[in-house]
Design an enzyme around this catalytic site. Sequence first.
Site, PDB file in Angstrom:
ATOM      1  N   TRP A 117      -7.189  11.309   2.583  1.00  0.00           N
ATOM      2  CA  TRP A 117      -8.087  10.231   3.217  1.00  0.00           C
ATOM      3  C   TRP A 117      -8.735  11.006   3.498  1.00  0.00           C
ATOM      4  CZ3 TRP A 117      -8.538   6.239   7.329  1.00  0.00           C
ATOM      5  CH2 TRP A 117      -9.949   5.732   7.595  1.00  0.00           C
TER       6      TRP A 117
ATOM      7  N   ASP B  28       0.820   5.607   7.269  1.00  0.00           N
ATOM      8  CA  ASP B  28      -0.194   4.868   6.976  1.00  0.00           C
ATOM      9  C   ASP B  28      -0.186   4.083   6.155  1.00  0.00           C
ATOM     10  OD1 ASP B  28      -2.897   4.107   7.075  1.00  0.00           O
ATOM     11  OD2 ASP B  28      -3.764   5.981   6.951  1.00  0.00           O
TER      12      ASP B  28
ATOM     13  N   LYS C 203      -7.811  -4.448   1.707  1.00  0.00           N
ATOM     14  CA  LYS C 203      -7.719  -4.390   0.756  1.00  0.00           C
ATOM     15  C   LYS C 203      -6.999  -5.382   0.399  1.00  0.00           C
ATOM     16  CE  LYS C 203      -8.674  -0.488   1.298  1.00  0.00           C
ATOM     17  NZ  LYS C 203     -10.133   0.664   1.327  1.00  0.00           N
TER      18      LYS C 203
HETATM   19  C1  PLP Z   1      -5.468   6.311   3.417  1.00  0.00           C
HETATM   20  C2  PLP Z   1      -5.682   4.815   4.292  1.00  0.00           C
HETATM   21  N1  PLP Z   1      -6.004   5.129   5.243  1.00  0.00           N
HETATM   22  C3  PLP Z   1      -6.360   4.178   6.114  1.00  0.00           C
HETATM   23  C4  PLP Z   1      -8.060   3.131   6.086  1.00  0.00           C
HETATM   24  C5  PLP Z   1      -8.468   2.687   6.580  1.00  0.00           C
HETATM   25  O1  PLP Z   1      -8.907   1.580   6.267  1.00  0.00           O
HETATM   26  P1  PLP Z   1      -9.875   0.296   6.483  1.00  0.00           P
HETATM   27  O2  PLP Z   1     -10.371   1.108   8.104  1.00  0.00           O
HETATM   28  O3  PLP Z   1     -10.908  -0.546   5.930  1.00  0.00           O
HETATM   29  O4  PLP Z   1      -8.346  -0.730   7.101  1.00  0.00           O
HETATM   30  C6  PLP Z   1      -7.667   3.428   3.822  1.00  0.00           C
HETATM   31  C7  PLP Z   1      -8.849   2.676   3.330  1.00  0.00           C
HETATM   32  O5  PLP Z   1      -9.204   3.623   2.295  1.00  0.00           O
HETATM   33  C8  PLP Z   1      -7.154   4.086   3.029  1.00  0.00           C
HETATM   34  O6  PLP Z   1      -7.168   4.544   2.158  1.00  0.00           O
END
Ligand code: PLP
Length: 409
Positions: free
Chosen positions: A140, A221, A257
Site C-alpha cells: 500500500w 497490518d 472497510k
Molecule cells: C494495507 C492497508 N493498511 C492500512 C490501511 C488504512 O486505512 P484506514 O486508515 O482508512 O483505516 C489501508 C487502506 O486502504 C490498507 O489497504
Amino acid sequence: MTTTKSDFGVVSMWSQVEAAPKDPILGVSELFHADKDPSKMLLGTGAYRDDNGKPLVLECVRKAEKKLIEDAKNMEYLPTQGDNQYISRSLDLAYGKEIGNAEAIAGIQTLSGTGACRLFAEFIARFKKGAVCYVPDPTWSNHLNIFRDAGVETKAYRYYKADTRGLDFDGLKEDLGNAKEGDVVLLHACAHNPTGVDPSEEQWLEISKLFKDKNLFPFLDSAYQGFASGDCDKDAFALRMFKRDGHAMALAQSFAKNMGLYGHRVGTLSIVCASKEEATVVESQLKVIARAMYSSPPLQGANLVSTILGDEKLNALWLTEVKMMADRIIDMRAKLREALEKSGSTMGWKHVTDQIGMFCYSGLTPEQVDRLKDEHHIYMTRNGRISMAGVTSKTVEKLAQAMHAVTTS
Ligand SMILES: Cc1ncc(COP(=O)(O)O)c(C=O)c1O
C-alpha cells in the site's frame, strides 16, 4: 529581499515551496471527479460500493447509532489511549482465543489503520533506533510515506512475482533471511493490498519459523478482517498464528472497510509485550506520542464499534453484513473473469478469481491504464490495481470489454 503582493494585497511567503506530486491513489479520484462523462467508472480508492455503485451504511451501524442516541452518551474527550472497552473488544476480535494474557498487550485506539501504522512507526523511530522496516514489494503506497515521515528506513522484500501473478515465496524467504536480527517486517494480515495475493496457511507457518530463527519483529497490518473471505476468524489466521507462536509483535487494526466506518477514523494499535509491566511502560510511551499529535482520538466511531462488538444481536448482524460485502466482491471477480474470457481475450485471467480482498492486481500496464481512462472513462491506479468493490453487475461487462480492448490493440 523583494516582496510580491497578490491581487488581494497579501505578501507571498511561500514562493519557494514546490507543489507536491499527487498521491497515486487520491489523485485518481481527483481526475475522475473532473470527468464529465456520465458512464465514468471509479475503481481507484478502496471503498465499498453496493451493486448500484452507492456507498453503504451497514444496518448494524444504523442500529448502533440509534442505540447511542437513546443512551445519550456524553461527548467528553476520550482519554489519550482511547476508550478502554472499545480497545478490549477490538483486541478480542483480532486475537480471538489466542489473546492469552491481555494485560501483557499494550493497546491504544488510533486514527484508523493509517494512524495505527503511524503511531507504531513513531514508536520504532524512538525506541528501536537504527532498525529497518521491511515492506513487501509492492505494498500500500501510504506505508512508504508513513515510515519515511517517521524517520524509519524502509527496505523492500520480494513479494509478488509478475510472471506467475502469485507469491514470490522463495524471494520473500531469501530477502527476509538477509534481514538483521531485530529488524521490523511489515506483513499484510490478509488480503494483501495491492496484489490480493496472500501466503497459504503452510507458507505462513514457514514465515513464522523464519521470523523466530532470525529474531525478526512482525508488524501485521490488518485492514480487512472479515472483508477478505467473509469470515473474521479465517482472515485472522496469520496474526493469531504469530501470537500463538509466541512472537513479540505489533498489530494495526482498522474498522474502515469491515464496518464501513471510513470517515470515523477508528482503529487500534497493539503491541504484544513480555509482561504486564512492560506493556504498561510501552503504553505510556504510545500515549506520549499520541498526546502531542492529536491529544485524544475521536469518540463516535469507537462508540459504534464497541456497541456492535459488545451486543450479541448487533454483532451477529455485522457478521452477516461483512460476509455480504465480501461475497459481492468475490462474485464480481467471478463475473469479471467470465466476461473477459467471453470477450475473446486470449490472455489468462485466472488471477482475477485467485486473488482475494478488495483489489484485483490486474497485470495491466500503466499505458493500458491510461488508455482505460482516456478512451473508456475508467479510472484506476497506474499499477493496474482495480478496486473490485467499485465494480457492479451493471458495469462489469463494460469493464471487461474495455480491458479486452486495451490489451489487444
Ligand atoms: C494495507 C492497508 N493498511 C492500512 C490501511 C488504512 O486505512 P484506514 O486508515 O482508512 O483505516 C489501508 C487502506 O486502504 C490498507 O489497504
